[in-house]
Design a protein around this motif. Structure first.
Motif, short mmCIF file in Angstrom:
data_model
loop_
_atom_site.label_atom_id
_atom_site.label_comp_id
_atom_site.label_asym_id
_atom_site.label_seq_id
_atom_site.Cartn_x
_atom_site.Cartn_y
_atom_site.Cartn_z
N ILE A 161 -27.31 102.52 18.51
CA ILE A 161 -27.39 101.67 17.31
C ILE A 161 -26.01 101.07 17.05
O ILE A 161 -24.99 101.71 17.27
CB ILE A 161 -27.85 102.51 16.10
N CYS B 258 -25.36 111.09 10.01
CA CYS B 258 -25.35 111.09 11.48
C CYS B 258 -25.17 112.51 12.04
O CYS B 258 -24.15 113.16 11.78
CB CYS B 258 -24.23 110.20 12.00
N PRO B 259 -26.11 113.00 12.82
CA PRO B 259 -26.01 114.36 13.36
C PRO B 259 -24.95 114.51 14.45
O PRO B 259 -24.61 115.63 14.83
CB PRO B 259 -27.41 114.62 13.92
N ASN B 260 -24.45 113.38 14.94
CA ASN B 260 -23.44 113.43 16.01
C ASN B 260 -22.05 113.03 15.52
O ASN B 260 -21.13 112.91 16.34
CB ASN B 260 -23.85 112.48 17.14
N ALA C 192 -21.10 110.13 14.72
CA ALA C 192 -20.81 108.93 15.51
C ALA C 192 -20.44 107.75 14.63
O ALA C 192 -20.08 106.69 15.14
CB ALA C 192 -22.05 108.57 16.35
N ILE C 193 -20.52 107.94 13.30
CA ILE C 193 -20.25 106.83 12.38
C ILE C 193 -18.92 107.07 11.67
O ILE C 193 -18.66 108.17 11.16
CB ILE C 193 -21.36 106.71 11.33
N ILE D 143 -20.12 102.44 14.69
CA ILE D 143 -20.75 103.53 15.44
C ILE D 143 -20.11 103.62 16.82
O ILE D 143 -19.93 102.59 17.49
CB ILE D 143 -22.26 103.29 15.58
N CYS E 142 -23.50 108.09 19.93
CA CYS E 142 -24.82 107.81 19.33
C CYS E 142 -25.93 108.14 20.32
O CYS E 142 -25.91 107.70 21.47
CB CYS E 142 -24.90 106.34 18.93
N THR E 143 -26.90 108.91 19.87
CA THR E 143 -28.06 109.24 20.71
C THR E 143 -29.34 108.69 20.10
O THR E 143 -30.43 109.13 20.42
CB THR E 143 -28.20 110.77 20.85
N GLU E 144 -29.20 107.76 19.21
CA GLU E 144 -30.33 107.24 18.43
C GLU E 144 -31.05 108.39 17.72
O GLU E 144 -32.26 108.36 17.50
CB GLU E 144 -31.29 106.42 19.29
N CYS E 145 -30.27 109.42 17.44
CA CYS E 145 -30.75 110.65 16.76
C CYS E 145 -31.70 111.47 17.61
O CYS E 145 -32.31 112.43 17.11
CB CYS E 145 -31.36 110.33 15.40
N PRO F 243 -33.68 106.87 13.88
CA PRO F 243 -32.26 106.77 13.57
C PRO F 243 -32.01 106.92 12.06
O PRO F 243 -32.53 106.14 11.26
CB PRO F 243 -31.88 105.37 14.05
N GLN F 244 -31.25 107.93 11.71
CA GLN F 244 -31.03 108.22 10.29
C GLN F 244 -30.16 107.16 9.60
O GLN F 244 -30.33 106.88 8.42
CB GLN F 244 -30.39 109.60 10.14
N CYS F 245 -29.24 106.58 10.34
CA CYS F 245 -28.40 105.54 9.72
C CYS F 245 -29.26 104.34 9.29
O CYS F 245 -29.14 103.83 8.18
CB CYS F 245 -27.29 105.11 10.66
S1 SF4 Z 1 -28.76 106.44 15.35
FE1 SF4 Z 1 -28.43 108.56 14.73
S2 SF4 Z 1 -26.89 109.29 16.21
FE2 SF4 Z 1 -26.81 107.05 16.27
S3 SF4 Z 1 -25.25 106.50 14.77
FE3 SF4 Z 1 -27.22 106.41 13.71
S4 SF4 Z 1 -27.39 108.41 12.74
FE4 SF4 Z 1 -25.82 108.60 14.34
#
Ligand code: SF4
Ligand code: SF4
Length: 138
Positions: free
Chosen positions: A24, A40-42, A44-45, A88, A93-96, A103-105
């Motif tokens: 993303i 974001c669980p990673n 990445a933001i 990001i 980013c793993t697209e969650c 994707p939570q974002c």
């Molecule tokens: S899609 Fe998920 S992993 Fe990627 S930036 Fe958004 S919240 Fe983070």
């Protein structure tokens, strides 16, 4: 890759029944509200102008070879990707995948500016591999 090449590649991968997903990206319509960052669980933001690190919010430590072959120091501060808006990190980013159904974002963004990045096309398998690499204990 030009537009036709991109469509052709997607069509071929679809025939092979490989699910195509993308990292993303945040567009310049971002209003800097900050709602996406804690979701974001990673990790990445990042806020515009902030440095980022591979080990922020992950289990990565020391020198590591990423699934894409890149050799990095997980603790080293990296240059911000944007100085003006939230951004990001594509490598994180793993697209969650592995954590959430969507994707939570994108789910929390009030102006819908978290969109698939057509320049970072990956398979679901690759994204899950990234997720397991960053969070082997989960
Ligand atoms: S899609 Fe998920 S992993 Fe990627 S930036 Fe958004 S919240 Fe983070
Ligand atoms: S939620 Fe949307 S508008 Fe708010 S900081 Fe994130 S990308 Fe920007």
């Amino acid at each position: 890759m030009n537009c036709f090449g991109f469509i052709f590649a997607i069509a071929n991968l679809s025939k092979l029944k490989i699910k195509i997903v993308m990292a993303i990206i945040i567009t310049d319509e971002c209003i800097n509200c900050g709602a996406c960052e804690p979701e974001c669980p990673n990790t990445a933001i990042y806020e515009g102008a902030d440095d980022w690190r591979y080990n922020d919010g992950t289990s990565l430590d020391g020198n590591v070879v990423l699934p894409n072959g890149k050799n990095v120091d997980a603790a080293e501060a990296q240059e911000p990707i944007s100085d003006e808006i939230y951004y990001i990190v594509p490598d994180k980013c793993t697209e969650c995948q592995g954590f959430h159904e969507e994707p939570q974002c994108a789910a929390v963004c009030p102006v819908d500016c978290c969109v698939p990045d057509e320049d970072v096309v990956e398979t679901e398998e690759e994204l899950l591999g990234k997720q397991r690499f960053m969070h082997p204990e989960d």
